[in-house]
Design a protein around this motif. Structure first.
Motif, PDB file in Angstrom:
ATOM      1  N   ASP A   1       0.719  -1.106   0.059  1.00  0.00           N
ATOM      2  CA  ASP A   1       0.008  -0.059  -0.012  1.00  0.00           C
ATOM      3  C   ASP A   1       0.842   1.168   0.114  1.00  0.00           C
ATOM      4  N   VAL A   2       0.445   2.283  -0.561  1.00  0.00           N
ATOM      5  CA  VAL A   2       1.036   3.601  -0.383  1.00  0.00           C
ATOM      6  C   VAL A   2       0.411   4.739   0.064  1.00  0.00           C
ATOM      7  N   VAL A   3       0.914   5.604   0.758  1.00  0.00           N
ATOM      8  CA  VAL A   3       0.576   6.967   1.400  1.00  0.00           C
ATOM      9  C   VAL A   3       1.425   7.795   0.878  1.00  0.00           C
ATOM     10  N   VAL A   4       0.734   9.121   0.055  1.00  0.00           N
ATOM     11  CA  VAL A   4       1.409  10.225  -0.403  1.00  0.00           C
ATOM     12  C   VAL A   4       0.986  11.369   0.335  1.00  0.00           C
ATOM     13  N   ASP A   5       2.001  11.709   1.026  1.00  0.00           N
ATOM     14  CA  ASP A   5       1.947  13.146   1.911  1.00  0.00           C
ATOM     15  C   ASP A   5       2.096  14.142   0.977  1.00  0.00           C
ATOM     16  N   LEU A   6       0.763  15.061   0.935  1.00  0.00           N
ATOM     17  CA  LEU A   6       0.963  16.297   0.216  1.00  0.00           C
ATOM     18  C   LEU A   6       1.074  17.586   0.992  1.00  0.00           C
ATOM     19  N   THR A   7       1.197  17.274   2.436  1.00  0.00           N
ATOM     20  CA  THR A   7       1.219  18.455   3.283  1.00  0.00           C
ATOM     21  C   THR A   7       2.352  19.296   2.873  1.00  0.00           C
ATOM     22  N   ALA A   8       3.774  19.364   2.341  1.00  0.00           N
ATOM     23  CA  ALA A   8       4.593  19.995   2.039  1.00  0.00           C
ATOM     24  C   ALA A   8       4.474  20.453   0.580  1.00  0.00           C
ATOM     25  N   VAL A   9       3.567  20.110  -0.145  1.00  0.00           N
ATOM     26  CA  VAL A   9       3.467  20.679  -1.540  1.00  0.00           C
ATOM     27  C   VAL A   9       3.070  21.915  -1.703  1.00  0.00           C
ATOM     28  N   THR A  10       3.710  22.825  -2.298  1.00  0.00           N
ATOM     29  CA  THR A  10       3.456  24.240  -2.390  1.00  0.00           C
ATOM     30  C   THR A  10       2.944  24.771  -3.585  1.00  0.00           C
ATOM     31  N   PHE A  11       2.774  23.863  -4.718  1.00  0.00           N
ATOM     32  CA  PHE A  11       2.247  24.187  -6.002  1.00  0.00           C
ATOM     33  C   PHE A  11       1.709  22.993  -6.922  1.00  0.00           C
ATOM     34  N   LEU A  12       0.802  22.914  -7.361  1.00  0.00           N
ATOM     35  CA  LEU A  12       0.309  21.753  -8.131  1.00  0.00           C
ATOM     36  C   LEU A  12      -0.294  22.181  -9.536  1.00  0.00           C
ATOM     37  N   ASP A  13       0.113  21.928 -10.408  1.00  0.00           N
ATOM     38  CA  ASP A  13      -0.417  22.097 -11.842  1.00  0.00           C
ATOM     39  C   ASP A  13      -0.582  20.630 -12.552  1.00  0.00           C
ATOM     40  N   ALA A  14      -1.048  20.946 -13.857  1.00  0.00           N
ATOM     41  CA  ALA A  14      -1.253  19.662 -14.779  1.00  0.00           C
ATOM     42  C   ALA A  14      -0.154  18.540 -14.326  1.00  0.00           C
ATOM     43  N   GLY A  15       0.879  18.953 -14.432  1.00  0.00           N
ATOM     44  CA  GLY A  15       2.143  17.825 -14.329  1.00  0.00           C
ATOM     45  C   GLY A  15       2.101  17.266 -13.079  1.00  0.00           C
ATOM     46  N   GLY A  16       1.686  17.752 -11.991  1.00  0.00           N
ATOM     47  CA  GLY A  16       1.711  17.241 -10.769  1.00  0.00           C
ATOM     48  C   GLY A  16       0.519  16.422 -10.538  1.00  0.00           C
ATOM     49  N   ILE A  17      -0.464  16.941 -11.191  1.00  0.00           N
ATOM     50  CA  ILE A  17      -1.842  15.790 -11.216  1.00  0.00           C
ATOM     51  C   ILE A  17      -1.597  14.669 -12.200  1.00  0.00           C
ATOM     52  N   ARG A  18      -0.970  14.907 -13.066  1.00  0.00           N
ATOM     53  CA  ARG A  18      -0.746  13.774 -13.943  1.00  0.00           C
ATOM     54  C   ARG A  18       0.230  12.854 -13.207  1.00  0.00           C
ATOM     55  N   LEU A  19       1.277  13.254 -12.143  1.00  0.00           N
ATOM     56  CA  LEU A  19       2.018  12.387 -11.500  1.00  0.00           C
ATOM     57  C   LEU A  19       1.218  11.661 -10.280  1.00  0.00           C
ATOM     58  N   LEU A  20       0.359  12.472  -9.752  1.00  0.00           N
ATOM     59  CA  LEU A  20      -0.464  11.628  -8.677  1.00  0.00           C
ATOM     60  C   LEU A  20      -1.409  10.549  -9.410  1.00  0.00           C
ATOM     61  N   LEU A  21      -1.935  10.920 -10.566  1.00  0.00           N
ATOM     62  CA  LEU A  21      -2.928   9.735 -11.218  1.00  0.00           C
ATOM     63  C   LEU A  21      -1.808   8.801 -11.828  1.00  0.00           C
ATOM     64  N   ALA A  22      -0.700   8.927 -12.012  1.00  0.00           N
ATOM     65  CA  ALA A  22       0.604   7.729 -12.444  1.00  0.00           C
ATOM     66  C   ALA A  22       0.714   6.955 -11.171  1.00  0.00           C
ATOM     67  N   ILE A  23       0.607   7.666  -9.927  1.00  0.00           N
ATOM     68  CA  ILE A  23       0.947   6.623  -8.904  1.00  0.00           C
ATOM     69  C   ILE A  23      -0.354   5.793  -8.741  1.00  0.00           C
ATOM     70  N   ARG A  24      -1.513   6.592  -8.576  1.00  0.00           N
ATOM     71  CA  ARG A  24      -2.659   5.756  -8.363  1.00  0.00           C
ATOM     72  C   ARG A  24      -2.910   4.426  -9.474  1.00  0.00           C
ATOM     73  N   ASP A  25      -2.304   4.826 -10.625  1.00  0.00           N
ATOM     74  CA  ASP A  25      -2.602   3.722 -11.548  1.00  0.00           C
ATOM     75  C   ASP A  25      -1.642   2.419 -11.292  1.00  0.00           C
ATOM     76  N   GLN A  26      -0.229   3.137 -10.977  1.00  0.00           N
ATOM     77  CA  GLN A  26       0.702   1.901 -10.705  1.00  0.00           C
ATOM     78  C   GLN A  26       0.226   1.240  -9.368  1.00  0.00           C
ATOM     79  N   VAL A  27      -0.191   1.867  -8.236  1.00  0.00           N
ATOM     80  CA  VAL A  27      -0.572   1.254  -7.274  1.00  0.00           C
ATOM     81  C   VAL A  27      -1.458   0.450  -7.507  1.00  0.00           C
ATOM     82  N   ALA A  28      -2.484   0.634  -8.211  1.00  0.00           N
ATOM     83  CA  ALA A  28      -3.731  -0.311  -8.448  1.00  0.00           C
ATOM     84  C   ALA A  28      -3.318  -1.477  -9.386  1.00  0.00           C
TER      85      ALA A  28
END
Length: 133
Positions: A49-76
């Protein structure tokens, strides 16, 4: 920030069967390109299982969203469960605006059992411009 220092980094550790990935800084297309392969390697270690901690993220754009979706797909694909620890109100708002807050299991903090065990684990920092370890 120097020219060779990137505006993002990650720290990862494994506690029991859970990989905890703390993302720091600006999650953009460059972060996706640089951190994506490192995160893929972490996630592909097993059916963890994976926990991704976003508390120290200061900026999120489409590239960051793509990264989160890629992590979701890889874990699934590995049969694991992905949970995100909410970031700042600004980051949470971005996920809500693009309607991805419902696509992830969101937590307010690291589960207590993982937090206790994490204190005993070593952590690795990986990413731009930050010292390792």
């Amino acid at each position: 920030m120097g020219a060779d220092e990137l505006a993002f980094w990650l720290r990862a550790r494994t506690v029991g069967g859970t990989i905890i990935i703390e993302l720091h800084g600006e999650l953009d297309m460059l972060a996706h390109r640089e951190l994506g392969p490192r995160i893929r390697t972490l996630v592909c270690r097993g059916d963890a299982d994976v926990v991704v901690d976003l508390t120290a993220v200061t900026f999120l754009d489409a590239g960051g969203i793509r990264l989160l979706l890629a992590i979701r797909d890889q874990v699934a694909r590995r049969g694991g469960v992905l949970r995100l620890i909410r970031g700042t109100p600004r980051i949470s708002r971005i996920l809500r605006i693009v309607r991805l807050d419902a696509a992830f299991t969101m937590l307010d903090a690291l589960p207590h059992a993982l937090a206790e065990d994490a204190d005993a684990e070593d952590a690795d920092a990986v990413g731009g411009g930050r010292p390792m370890g």
